[in-house]
Design an enzyme around this catalytic site. Structure first.
Site, PDB file in Angstrom:
ATOM      1  N   ASP A  22       0.832  -1.209   0.000  1.00  0.00           N
ATOM      2  CA  ASP A  22       0.000   0.000   0.000  1.00  0.00           C
ATOM      3  C   ASP A  22       0.867   1.260   0.000  1.00  0.00           C
ATOM      4  OD1 ASP A  22      -2.352   1.414  -0.013  1.00  0.00           O
ATOM      5  OD2 ASP A  22      -2.766   1.171   2.130  1.00  0.00           O
ATOM      6  N   ASN A  24       1.243   3.450  -2.951  1.00  0.00           N
ATOM      7  CA  ASN A  24       1.745   3.916  -4.255  1.00  0.00           C
ATOM      8  C   ASN A  24       1.252   5.323  -4.577  1.00  0.00           C
ATOM      9  OD1 ASN A  24       2.770   1.370  -4.498  1.00  0.00           O
ATOM     10  ND2 ASN A  24       1.364   0.690  -6.102  1.00  0.00           N
ATOM     11  N   ARG A  26       0.165   7.716  -2.535  1.00  0.00           N
ATOM     12  CA  ARG A  26       0.760   8.756  -1.684  1.00  0.00           C
ATOM     13  C   ARG A  26       2.211   9.014  -2.047  1.00  0.00           C
ATOM     14  NH1 ARG A  26      -1.257   5.853   3.501  1.00  0.00           N
ATOM     15  NH2 ARG A  26      -1.899   4.396   1.873  1.00  0.00           N
ATOM     16  N   TRP A  27       2.905   7.966  -2.438  1.00  0.00           N
ATOM     17  CA  TRP A  27       4.304   8.125  -2.867  1.00  0.00           C
ATOM     18  C   TRP A  27       4.368   9.090  -4.053  1.00  0.00           C
ATOM     19  CZ3 TRP A  27       7.188   7.571  -7.244  1.00  0.00           C
ATOM     20  CH2 TRP A  27       8.569   7.456  -7.104  1.00  0.00           C
ATOM     21  N   ARG A  35      -0.599   9.268 -10.098  1.00  0.00           N
ATOM     22  CA  ARG A  35      -0.691   8.020  -9.327  1.00  0.00           C
ATOM     23  C   ARG A  35      -0.079   6.844 -10.092  1.00  0.00           C
ATOM     24  NH1 ARG A  35      -3.981   7.442  -5.015  1.00  0.00           N
ATOM     25  NH2 ARG A  35      -4.347   5.275  -5.556  1.00  0.00           N
ATOM     26  N   GLU A  69     -12.352  -4.724  -4.045  1.00  0.00           N
ATOM     27  CA  GLU A  69     -12.867  -3.364  -3.832  1.00  0.00           C
ATOM     28  C   GLU A  69     -12.163  -2.330  -4.727  1.00  0.00           C
ATOM     29  OE1 GLU A  69     -12.153  -5.478  -1.165  1.00  0.00           O
ATOM     30  OE2 GLU A  69     -14.298  -5.900  -1.043  1.00  0.00           O
ATOM     31  N   ASN A  70     -11.012  -2.685  -5.274  1.00  0.00           N
ATOM     32  CA  ASN A  70     -10.270  -1.724  -6.096  1.00  0.00           C
ATOM     33  C   ASN A  70     -10.963  -1.391  -7.423  1.00  0.00           C
ATOM     34  OD1 ASN A  70      -7.026  -2.912  -4.934  1.00  0.00           O
ATOM     35  ND2 ASN A  70      -8.134  -1.085  -4.294  1.00  0.00           N
ATOM     36  N   TRP A  71     -11.986  -2.178  -7.788  1.00  0.00           N
ATOM     37  CA  TRP A  71     -12.774  -1.837  -8.985  1.00  0.00           C
ATOM     38  C   TRP A  71     -13.486  -0.499  -8.804  1.00  0.00           C
ATOM     39  CZ3 TRP A  71     -12.069  -4.763 -13.205  1.00  0.00           C
ATOM     40  CH2 TRP A  71     -11.660  -6.087 -13.042  1.00  0.00           C
ATOM     41  N   ARG A  73     -12.194   2.222  -8.083  1.00  0.00           N
ATOM     42  CA  ARG A  73     -11.325   3.343  -8.484  1.00  0.00           C
ATOM     43  C   ARG A  73     -11.690   3.800  -9.895  1.00  0.00           C
ATOM     44  NH1 ARG A  73      -5.430   2.371  -5.724  1.00  0.00           N
ATOM     45  NH2 ARG A  73      -6.261   1.764  -3.700  1.00  0.00           N
ATOM     46  N   SER A 198      -8.182  -4.807   5.164  1.00  0.00           N
ATOM     47  CA  SER A 198      -8.744  -4.560   3.826  1.00  0.00           C
ATOM     48  C   SER A 198      -9.097  -5.844   3.055  1.00  0.00           C
ATOM     49  CB  SER A 198      -7.798  -3.679   2.997  1.00  0.00           C
ATOM     50  OG  SER A 198      -7.586  -2.439   3.621  1.00  0.00           O
TER      51      SER A 198
HETATM   52  C1  IPE Z   1      -5.422  -2.783  -0.124  1.00  0.00           C
HETATM   53  O1  IPE Z   1      -5.076  -1.469  -0.360  1.00  0.00           O
HETATM   54  C2  IPE Z   1      -5.445  -3.544  -1.414  1.00  0.00           C
HETATM   55  C3  IPE Z   1      -4.168  -3.745  -2.070  1.00  0.00           C
HETATM   56  C4  IPE Z   1      -2.995  -3.425  -1.583  1.00  0.00           C
HETATM   57  C5  IPE Z   1      -4.220  -4.389  -3.348  1.00  0.00           C
HETATM   58  P1  IPE Z   1      -6.200  -0.319  -0.546  1.00  0.00           P
HETATM   59  O2  IPE Z   1      -5.448   0.945  -0.680  1.00  0.00           O
HETATM   60  O3  IPE Z   1      -7.106  -0.698  -1.626  1.00  0.00           O
HETATM   61  O4  IPE Z   1      -6.981  -0.418   0.839  1.00  0.00           O
HETATM   62  P2  IPE Z   1      -7.874   0.642   1.603  1.00  0.00           P
HETATM   63  O5  IPE Z   1      -8.912   1.120   0.635  1.00  0.00           O
HETATM   64  O6  IPE Z   1      -6.973   1.757   2.036  1.00  0.00           O
HETATM   65  O7  IPE Z   1      -8.432  -0.117   2.761  1.00  0.00           O
HETATM   66  C1  IPE Z   2      -1.454   0.263  -3.391  1.00  0.00           C
HETATM   67  O1  IPE Z   2      -1.303   1.640  -3.449  1.00  0.00           O
HETATM   68  C2  IPE Z   2      -1.743  -0.347  -4.738  1.00  0.00           C
HETATM   69  C3  IPE Z   2      -3.120  -0.839  -4.896  1.00  0.00           C
HETATM   70  C4  IPE Z   2      -4.050  -0.827  -3.980  1.00  0.00           C
HETATM   71  C5  IPE Z   2      -3.481  -1.362  -6.190  1.00  0.00           C
HETATM   72  P1  IPE Z   2      -2.547   2.633  -3.432  1.00  0.00           P
HETATM   73  O2  IPE Z   2      -2.929   2.917  -4.850  1.00  0.00           O
HETATM   74  O3  IPE Z   2      -3.621   2.124  -2.564  1.00  0.00           O
HETATM   75  O4  IPE Z   2      -1.863   3.898  -2.793  1.00  0.00           O
HETATM   76  P2  IPE Z   2      -2.497   4.928  -1.760  1.00  0.00           P
HETATM   77  O5  IPE Z   2      -3.099   4.139  -0.641  1.00  0.00           O
HETATM   78  O6  IPE Z   2      -3.523   5.714  -2.522  1.00  0.00           O
HETATM   79  O7  IPE Z   2      -1.343   5.764  -1.318  1.00  0.00           O
HETATM   80 MG    MG Z   3      -4.092   2.367  -0.614  1.00  0.00          MG
END
Ligand code: IPE
Ligand code: IPE
Ligand code: MG
Length: 253
Positions: A22, A24, A26-27, A35, A69-71, A73, A198
């Site tokens: 987790d 990426n 914010r980095w 992003r 849940e990432n769908w 985005r 998560s």
């Molecule tokens: C958890 O990270 C999922 C992955 C690293 C693939 P998220 O960034 O999606 O989690 P939440 O939304 O902060 O809980």
């Molecule tokens: C983790 O980084 C990668 C995935 C969840 C796919 P994020 O994309 O969640 O990065 P933040 O949490 O927004 O910094």
């Molecule tokens: Mg994240």
């Protein structure tokens, strides 16, 4: 699968390390970059971590790459992440195979495009016989979805008369999970300072040790991995029992 471990066994381990990669976004934000650049650098961290974990003797490495849940985005980010997985399998498979890595993908496959599903199946088939580290990529993975799919399979078998409902136990449910052929993780690491699970490995991490590090995933390096392993080795695992043999006697008196 139960590890059958007892307290003290973690001096050498862990065998299976699972990582919630987790931070990426914010980095990238900290650097005024899109992003996507964070995700690109995240893929480099992933490659680095696979090498480091292998060198450090970890037998199973699970990486949470895309959750159910990432769908939620934006479509562009989802497509980009799908593209990264595709490129990773296409570009890295040969090298992984050459190093004896066995690749496993966990998560629902029905939502993936046929070409991506084909690639994933190809990666598993090609590396099936490898005896080196097992790399588990959790993609379109959600623990609740995984458990629901396992429950559906069991219910179908009961309905068809193949198994009796009364025989369903923990081992049988475990054997229906995507991780049926893997040991449970002893250590779960989450980067970026978030302290939540998560929807990751809810069943398998029942007795895992958790290490949370503020390091953002693109910055995760060998030192950060070694520090998490050192933290794990300092922990005392009890599995519901008592720490000292002397304490156990008190309970028996
Ligand atoms: C958890 O990270 C999922 C992955 C690293 C693939 P998220 O960034 O999606 O989690 P939440 O939304 O902060 O809980
Ligand atoms: C983790 O980084 C990668 C995935 C969840 C796919 P994020 O994309 O969640 O990065 P933040 O949490 O927004 O910094
Ligand atoms: Mg994240």
């Amino acid at each position: 699968m139960s590890t059958g471990q007892r307290q003290g066994d973690n001096a050498q381990g862990p065998v299976h390390v699972a990582i919630i990669m987790d931070g990426n976004g914010r980095w990238a934000k900290m650097r005024n970059l899109p992003r996507q650049e964070g995700h690109r650098r995240g893929l480099e961290a992933l490659r680095r971590t696979v090498r480091n974990a292998d060198e450090l003797g970890i037998k199973v490495l699970t990486l949470y790459s895309f959750s159910t849940e990432n769908w939620r985005r934006p479509q562009a980010e989802v497509s980009f992440l799908m593209g990264l997985l595709r490129r990773f399998v296409e570009k890295d498979l040969e090298e992984l195979h050459g190093s004896g890595v066995r690749v496993r993908i966990i998560g629902g496959r029905d939502d993936l495009t046929p070409d991506l599903r084909g690639l994933v199946e190809h990666a598993e088939t090609v590396t099936r016989g490898n005896t080196g580290m097992t790399l588990v990529v959790a993609f379109n993975y959600g623990a609740r979805d995984e458990i629901a799919r396992a429950a559906r399979g069991l219910a179908a078998d009961v309905a068809a008369g193949r198994i009796a409902a009364a025989t369903i136990d923990e081992a049988m449910l475990s054997s229906r999970l995507d991780t049926h052929d893997l040991p449970d993780p002893e250590l779960v690491i989450r980067t970026s300072g978030e302290t939540r699970i998560s929807n990751f490995l809810l069943w398998q991490a029942a007795y895992a040790e958790f290490v949370f590090t503020p390091v953002l995933w693109p910055d995760f390096d060998r030192a950060a991995l070694e520090e998490a392993l050192a933290e794990y080795r300092r922990r005392e695992r009890r599995f519901g029992g008592l720490a000292e043999p002397a304490d156990r006697k008190v309970g028996a008196a």
